[in-house]
Motif scaffolding. Structure first.
Motif, PDB file in Angstrom:
ATOM      1  N   PHE A 128      93.215  78.057  45.816  1.00 21.30           N
ATOM      2  CA  PHE A 128      93.039  77.462  44.483  1.00 21.30           C
ATOM      3  C   PHE A 128      92.938  78.543  43.419  1.00 21.30           C
ATOM      4  O   PHE A 128      93.612  78.497  42.386  1.00 21.30           O
ATOM      5  N   VAL A 129      92.082  79.536  43.690  1.00 21.58           N
ATOM      6  CA  VAL A 129      91.916  80.620  42.719  1.00 21.58           C
ATOM      7  C   VAL A 129      93.207  81.450  42.626  1.00 21.58           C
ATOM      8  O   VAL A 129      93.624  81.862  41.533  1.00 21.58           O
ATOM      9  N   ALA A 130      93.852  81.670  43.772  1.00 22.42           N
ATOM     10  CA  ALA A 130      95.066  82.479  43.784  1.00 22.42           C
ATOM     11  C   ALA A 130      96.180  81.824  42.979  1.00 22.42           C
ATOM     12  O   ALA A 130      96.950  82.497  42.284  1.00 22.42           O
ATOM     13  N   LEU A 131      96.290  80.479  43.052  1.00 20.48           N
ATOM     14  CA  LEU A 131      97.330  79.770  42.299  1.00 20.48           C
ATOM     15  C   LEU A 131      97.116  79.919  40.797  1.00 20.48           C
ATOM     16  O   LEU A 131      98.063  80.122  40.025  1.00 20.48           O
ATOM     17  N   LEU A 166      96.012  92.419  35.042  1.00 18.94           N
ATOM     18  CA  LEU A 166      95.856  91.042  35.519  1.00 18.94           C
ATOM     19  C   LEU A 166      95.363  91.031  36.968  1.00 18.94           C
ATOM     20  O   LEU A 166      94.515  90.224  37.342  1.00 18.94           O
ATOM     21  N   PHE A 167      95.898  91.956  37.756  1.00 17.51           N
ATOM     22  CA  PHE A 167      95.472  92.007  39.150  1.00 17.51           C
ATOM     23  C   PHE A 167      94.037  92.469  39.298  1.00 17.51           C
ATOM     24  O   PHE A 167      93.344  92.061  40.225  1.00 17.51           O
ATOM     25  N   LEU A 168      93.589  93.361  38.400  1.00 16.59           N
ATOM     26  CA  LEU A 168      92.188  93.789  38.467  1.00 16.59           C
ATOM     27  C   LEU A 168      91.235  92.613  38.297  1.00 16.59           C
ATOM     28  O   LEU A 168      90.211  92.511  38.990  1.00 16.59           O
ATOM     29  N   ILE A 169      91.613  91.777  37.354  1.00 15.97           N
ATOM     30  CA  ILE A 169      90.776  90.580  37.161  1.00 15.97           C
ATOM     31  C   ILE A 169      90.772  89.739  38.426  1.00 15.97           C
ATOM     32  O   ILE A 169      89.727  89.245  38.875  1.00 15.97           O
ATOM     33  N   ILE A 172      88.595  91.453  41.171  1.00 15.51           N
ATOM     34  CA  ILE A 172      87.138  91.329  40.947  1.00 15.51           C
ATOM     35  C   ILE A 172      86.644  89.981  41.425  1.00 15.51           C
ATOM     36  O   ILE A 172      85.619  89.868  42.121  1.00 15.51           O
ATOM     37  N   ILE A 173      87.409  88.954  41.046  1.00 15.76           N
ATOM     38  CA  ILE A 173      86.990  87.615  41.472  1.00 15.76           C
ATOM     39  C   ILE A 173      87.080  87.490  42.987  1.00 15.76           C
ATOM     40  O   ILE A 173      86.200  86.906  43.642  1.00 15.76           O
ATOM     41  N   GLN A 220      82.809  88.893  49.504  1.00 12.01           N
ATOM     42  CA  GLN A 220      81.464  89.321  49.897  1.00 12.01           C
ATOM     43  C   GLN A 220      80.662  88.157  50.465  1.00 12.01           C
ATOM     44  O   GLN A 220      79.906  88.316  51.417  1.00 12.01           O
ATOM     45  N   HIS A 221      80.848  87.012  49.862  1.00 13.10           N
ATOM     46  CA  HIS A 221      80.047  85.866  50.285  1.00 13.10           C
ATOM     47  C   HIS A 221      80.591  85.252  51.575  1.00 13.10           C
ATOM     48  O   HIS A 221      79.812  84.916  52.477  1.00 13.10           O
TER      49      HIS A 221
END
Length: 858
Positions: A25-28, A349-352, A355-356, A362-363
């Motif tokens: 979802f986030v990747a899209l 854009l990829f850095l953003i 980070i996400i 991590q979680h």
């Protein structure tokens, strides 16, 4: 893992949310933004890069073609230089034309390139093409000049066309005048000035011609200018002397001191001398200039400038093209800078996105994997069971947990398999070298503690390499497996059979003595001599076994293995099946080193001995000669075998001294008994080391002259293996021995592999059939057929045949019926001392074939 546990895990997986679905979802969402920016940047990059890449490719292609042409030009020059040193007209001409053709093809390709037209380099390529044509014409002309001696050396042409006729006229004039003067003058009146001058002129002219020929030869073969000038002055001095004598002869002729024919010839003599002198003056001029070799002049004044011009024009083309290429690179750099700005935007854009993603990883991933890793370490070191703390699980982490559980089970299973593989041979399944060392060390400790003997054997298969190379490795591998199985069936459970590699095996027999080891070795040899059936092939092999005993032969595993290895090689060399280790036979032992030192002293102090084994004619049963055999009775070690003597001599570097001692003493013995038995020939063995001795021929010639012995009384026996070590060198040395009048014999015929191919090239007069074929001739049909065929072959080649190893009357009769010429063996006589041989030669009964007394002695 049980089925109940698996079904429980399947239920948990269906209830756990997949990290993949959350991540998608986030990747899209972020992917849409990245895709938009990347598409715009990609279109711009593709458009610019396509155009610049096309131009860069064209430039690189042109540079590649010019580089190839320069290489072809350099190759052409190398071919011409090679031809100058070794003129092979057909081969070098073909190579040169190939290189020039390559240049022309590349010129054609480069002329079609749009970049050449764009840069205005068409004229340059045309100029290079013309220069290549000139190079071809000049090179072919150089080739013609190089192979035509009179074109290559103009001085030779002058010598042939101008100087030789003049020289002929001078010689004819002097000889005819001298002949006419001698015929018309009384013998007591020949001591006149005219006759002396004519003789002096004739000798002087011959010296002039000889000096000129030496000068001309040195000019063509020497580059020492001082030596050439010195030889020119010598020729000039001879010419001046001839001119002076000719002037005196002309003056005498004017006084009418010669007859009609001589008068005319003397009148023309100065003219011919001047004509020859003019030719020599022209030859000196040519030889003192660069024209004395036309091929060098063509090379330096035509070929090299053309090649330099071609390379110069090609470098100019390279410079223009590289300059254009540099401009393209600058454009491309500018385009790359533009592309970098676009990529920077994409990276932001990829850095953003990263980070996400990190926060999510991590979680859902990092923390769970850290917990799993900690649990894995505890499992690896403590084996306390696989217990995981509570954390948020995803489908991926649960799959990882299940995979680790299964992997842990498989690791323990495979660990046992690896331990087995590390200690066993992969082909035969027998223990390998590592396990053998462990067991050997273990049993050595037990042997030392319990005071027990221990036997260690090294076994090597005979003819295995031949089978492996002929039938293939798969046949050899199957054979090794069967060998291991046969050996294993013969041993006890406490014994160890190991494969060390290749066709080498080792046997460890705890609590075993030497007599028991002999029984085991014989059993193994009998078992391995039985036919092996491998893939429908019936294979015959045998083994060579070396036996070492603990503690007598060593108490350390490495020493014991080394000693067994030494014994094995002795068994292989002596073809004895098995052999016990003996320190006297070990080439690395202190005793053997001492024996080698004693051998040097024995040679120097004449402490060796020659035995002689008579050789009998099979037709007349009379002695035709004897073979000289080396013997050494050591004061401490007793009789030392000839094989050990030769090995020691080779190791100590005194093999040539030993051979010289044998040859000289054999020649001395033969010369001593010449009157008693003038047809007797002494045979002497030569080794491969003798054939390499540069002083062999001179030494033999010296001893023959010293002892006043006819060379035909000596026969050298050379084994096939000695000749095959270096056939060309061997044939050269043997031909020189043959020219001395020495007879030559091929010893141990049939035990080698290549002698038939060289037999017709060797100047041999005798061939000795090895005793291994003769001893079983009465019982072995194959040996009988080999011997009979060898006799017929030798007789067809005009070579006498000697059979060695005759031990019975029946064997003598059979070889006599086959037409064998001569024989040696214990049936007639064993090797006897020098004095006994002398007595035998004096005895009429023994010379006529009375073998009874010597046979009884044997």
């Amino acid at each position: 893992m049980s089925s109940l546990t698996k079904s429980s895990n399947q239920g948990k997986k269906s209830a756990i949310r997949s990290l993949q679905s959350q991540y998608i979802f986030v990747a899209l969402l972020l992917g849409c933004l990245v895709l938009t920016g990347s598409t715009l940047g990609y279109i711009n990059i593709i458009t610019t890069s396509s155009e610049l890449s096309s131009q860069a490719d064209t430039t690189s292609r042109v540079l590649g073609l010019t580089t190839n042409m320069r290489e072809d030009s350099s190759n052409s020059y190398s071919i011409i230089q090679t031809f100058m040193l070794d003129p092979d007209y057909g081969s070098h001409k073909k190579q040169l034309l190939n290189e020039i053709t390559q240049i022309r093809q590349n010129l054609h390709l480069i002329a079609r390139e749009p970049l050449i037209k764009q840069l205005g380099l068409k004229d340059k390529t045309t100029e290079v093409s013309e220069q290549v044509d000139k190079l071809k014409t000049a090179a072919l002309h150089l080739f013609d000049v190089r192979i035509a001696t009179h074109q290559q050396y103009p001085a030779l042409d002058i010598s042939t066309q101008q100087m030789n006729p003049a020289s002929h006229e001078i010689l004819s004039a002097l000889k005819l005048t001298l002949l006419e003067y001698r015929d018309n003058t009384l013998l007591q009146d020949l001591q006149t000035r005219e006759y002396a001058l004519l003789n002096e002129a004739l000798v002087g002219w011959m010296n002039t011609i000889a000096a000129y020929r030496l000068y001309l030869s040195n000019r063509m073969g020497s580059f020492d200018s001082l030596e050439i000038l010195e030889q020119e002055s010598i020729v000039d001095s001879h010419i001046k002397l001839i001119e002076k004598i000719a002037t005196q002869l002309v003056e005498l002729n004017q006084q009418q001191r010669f007859d009609f024919q001589g008068s005319n010839l003397i009148t023309q003599l100065p003219l011919h001398i001047q004509q020859w002198k003019n030719g020599f003056t022209e030859v000196k001029r040519i030889n003192q200039s660069g024209e004395w070799r036309q091929d060098n002049m063509l090379l330096n004044k035509t070929i090299i400038p053309l090649i330099q011009a071609i390379n110069h024009n090609l470098k100019n083309i390279d410079y223009e093209v590289k300059h254009e290429y540099q401009r393209i690179l600058e454009d491309k750099t500018f385009a790359s800078t533009k592309q970098n700005y676009i990529l920077i935007g994409i990276i932001l854009l990829f850095l953003i996105y990263i980070i996400i993603s990190i926060k999510l990883l991590q979680h859902f991933i990092i923390k769970p994997i850290a917990s799993i890793a900690s649990t894995m370490k505890n499992e690896a070191y403590h084996h306390n069971g696989f217990h995981l703390p509570n954390f948020t699980r995803t489908r991926e982490t649960q799959d990882l947990i299940d995979a680790f559980s299964e992997m842990s089970h498989q690791v323990f299973k495979r660990q046992d398999e690896l331990e087995y593989q590390a200690m066993h041979d992969s082909l035969t399944g027998l223990p390998n070298r590592l396990m053998l060392h462990q067991r050997l060390d273990y049993h050595l400790l037990i042997s030392s503690r319990e005071k027990q003997n221990l036997i260690f054997m090294m076994l090597d298969l005979n003819r295995f390499k031949e089978i492996n190379d002929t039938l293939g490795h798969h046949i050899g591998d199957n054979l090794l497996v069967q060998v291991g199985e046969r050996i294993l069936r013969l041993l006890r459970n406490v014994d160890t059979v190991a494969r060390l590699g290749g066709d080498e095996f080792a046997l460890l027999l705890p609590n075993t003595n030497r007599s028991q080891a002999r029984i085991v070795a014989n059993s193994i040899n009998r078992a391995l001599e039985k036919t092996f059936i491998v893939n429908d092939y019936e294979l015959q092999i045998s083994a060579s076994i070396g036996i070492a005993e603990c503690p007598n032969d060593g108490t350390d595993s490495h020493i014991l293995m080394q000693h067994a290895d030494v014994a094995m090689y002795i068994a292989k060399r002596e073809k004895s099946g098995y052999h016990y280790y003996s320190v006297t036979e070990d080439s690395h032992s202190i005793g053997r080193l001492s024996l080698g030192s004693d051998l040097k002293s024995a040679i120097e102090n004449n402490q060796l001995e020659l035995k002689f084994q008579p050789k009998y004619s099979m037709q007349s049963a009379q002695i035709t000669g004897a073979e000289a055999l080396l013997r050494w009775n050591h004061p401490d070690s007793g009789a030392v075998s000839p094989e050990v003597i030769v090995d020691l001599a080779e190791e100590m570097g005194v093999i040539n001294e030993l051979s010289n001692w044998v040859i000289e003493n054999a020649i001395r013995f033969c010369a001593k008994h010449t009157k008693e038995h003038p047809e007797c020939t002494i045979s002497i063995n030569l080794s491969v080391h003798n054939l390499r001795d540069p002083n062999l021929l001179s030494n033999i010639n010296y001893w023959l002259l010293t002892h006043k012995l006819d060379s035909s009384r000596i026969c050298f026996e050379i084994t096939e293996s000695a000749m095959m070590t270096n056939p060309e060198k061997s044939i050269q040395v043997l031909n020189k021995l043959h020219k001395l009048g020495i007879k030559l014999s091929v010893d141990d015929f049939g035990t080698g592999f290549s002698s038939l191919a060289y037999l017709k090239l060797l100047p041999v007069s005798e061939l000795k059939i090895d005793k291994s074929f003769v001893m079983d001739i009465l019982h072995d049909e194959s040996d009988r057929l080999i011997v009979h065929s060898t006799i017929e072959l030798s007789h067809n080649l005009g070579i006498n045949v000697v059979a060695e190893g005759i031990e019975s009357k029946e064997c003598w009769n059979m070889l006599q019926e086959m037409g064998c010429d001569s024989a040696q063996g214990y049936y007639m006589s064993k090797p006897i001392s020098e004095s006994e041989m002398g007595t035998l030669l004096k005895s009429p009964s023994n010379r006529k074939g009375n073998f009874s007394s010597l046979t009884k002695a044997v």
